[in-house]
Design an enzyme around this catalytic site. Sequence first.
Site, short mmCIF file in Angstrom:
data_model
loop_
_atom_site.label_atom_id
_atom_site.label_comp_id
_atom_site.label_asym_id
_atom_site.label_seq_id
_atom_site.Cartn_x
_atom_site.Cartn_y
_atom_site.Cartn_z
N ASP A 123 0.79 -1.24 0.00
CA ASP A 123 0.00 0.00 0.00
C ASP A 123 0.82 1.29 0.00
O ASP A 123 0.23 2.37 0.06
CB ASP A 123 -0.92 0.02 1.23
CG ASP A 123 -1.94 -1.10 1.19
OD1 ASP A 123 -2.68 -1.18 0.19
OD2 ASP A 123 -1.99 -1.89 2.14
N ASP B 225 -6.96 -3.91 -5.63
CA ASP B 225 -6.57 -2.60 -5.08
C ASP B 225 -5.13 -2.21 -5.46
O ASP B 225 -4.79 -1.04 -5.52
CB ASP B 225 -6.65 -2.60 -3.55
CG ASP B 225 -7.77 -3.42 -2.96
OD1 ASP B 225 -8.18 -4.40 -3.61
OD2 ASP B 225 -8.24 -3.10 -1.87
N1 GLY Z 1 -7.26 -1.44 -0.06
C1 GLY Z 1 -8.23 -1.83 0.91
C2 GLY Z 1 -9.62 -1.37 0.63
O1 GLY Z 1 -9.94 -0.87 -0.41
O2 GLY Z 1 -10.41 -1.54 1.50
#
Ligand code: GLY
Length: 413
Positions: free
Chosen positions: A124, A188
């Site tokens: 992330d 994601d």
């Molecule tokens: N990347 C985690 C979410 O979108 O909840």
Amino acid sequence: MNLKNIYLFAFLITALFFSCKQNSSTNNQSEIRNNEVDLYESISQQYEILYDSVQQKKDSKYFLPRSIKNGQIRYAEAYDWTSGFYPGAMWYLYDLTGKNLWKERALEYTKKLDSVQYLKSIHDVGFMIECSYGNAIKFDNKQGYDSIIVQTAKSLATRYRPKAGIIQSWEPILHFEEGEWSCPVIIDNMMNLELLFHATEISKDSTYYNIAVSHANQTLKNHFRADYSSYHVVDYNTETGEVIKKSTHQGSADESAWARGQAWGVYGYTVMYRETKNPIYLEQAKNIASFIKNHPKLPEDQVPYWDYDIEITQDTPKDASAAAITASALLELCNYVDNALKEEYMTWAKTIIESLSSPAYLAEIGTNKGFALMHSTGMFPANSEVDSPINYADYYYFEALSRLKKIDTISSN
Ligand code: GLY
């Protein structure tokens, strides 16, 4: 709803209606701008309230407002995946209002994420650093931040698995309850690629660019179904590169279309097209957009329920964050398509923004603990952040407003 919000809402609806018209007069354009300024001012006031609360957590490890839990603000640490959104939201407030105060605060909270550039344990870092330092570079280019983008890309690149051609999202052990994942990749992860392109632009090292392209190609091949809906998690064998399993973590079922996942997809492939000009990515973004737009369960206000494949009851929570991400993506995507589609995407994005800016989603000033939007859903299966304000919903809503403001400014000149 207090009188001020009724007034703002009425103005905004009028503004958005007129801005959808092709031949609006110069007078209408200046009216639109005045009314939008009222909206930015109202959001700015709301974030003052949030900022006041946040100051009390200044010396805590958990100092970043993430959502609301049991009626209180839930705070996150710098290494939380959402850490970039609070400083990022303040960068957009600076852009929307022109107030230096938001720039100073955005900078202060951006700098608190300095050590994230070395984080190698999660994927992330693209979200975390591009939304904070990336926006710092965009809105207040200060020397020294370029190296943070490149160092973060170096950290992210350590998660690249060459045989599979992807960036590993999570460590398997963290998500043991779903089974024994080997090398899980989530949709994601498309959102972390922008940082890699930024790093190549700065460093001229094409390694990061090539990793982004490989990841996007493998995701295009393995994450999507024939209808362009996306799996949430794809598990890879890093020795052979084969796909082991396709499943979900945040959706309702392995075969379902988790709403925010679809939004990450359309946003991610729009960025891929911007950075590479490869028409395959443009087609992918358009096809994901069509999946969302034509879905029979997409409500009239264009704010989806948290998953497209659930049975809808009057208690089913929505996900305003998915709507905000989609609106922001569409406002970029409309630049890359023919005129008919451009108009369709613009009108759609404005409808979403109009919904989010209505009292149904935009909190009355002084409520919602200072967050702007209500009604997002983080992770329904874990009963976490269900029907809640969440910092990334605000971030992408502000980004969408900022993109719309630029489009309106250009079209009125
Ligand atoms: N990347 C985690 C979410 O979108 O909840």
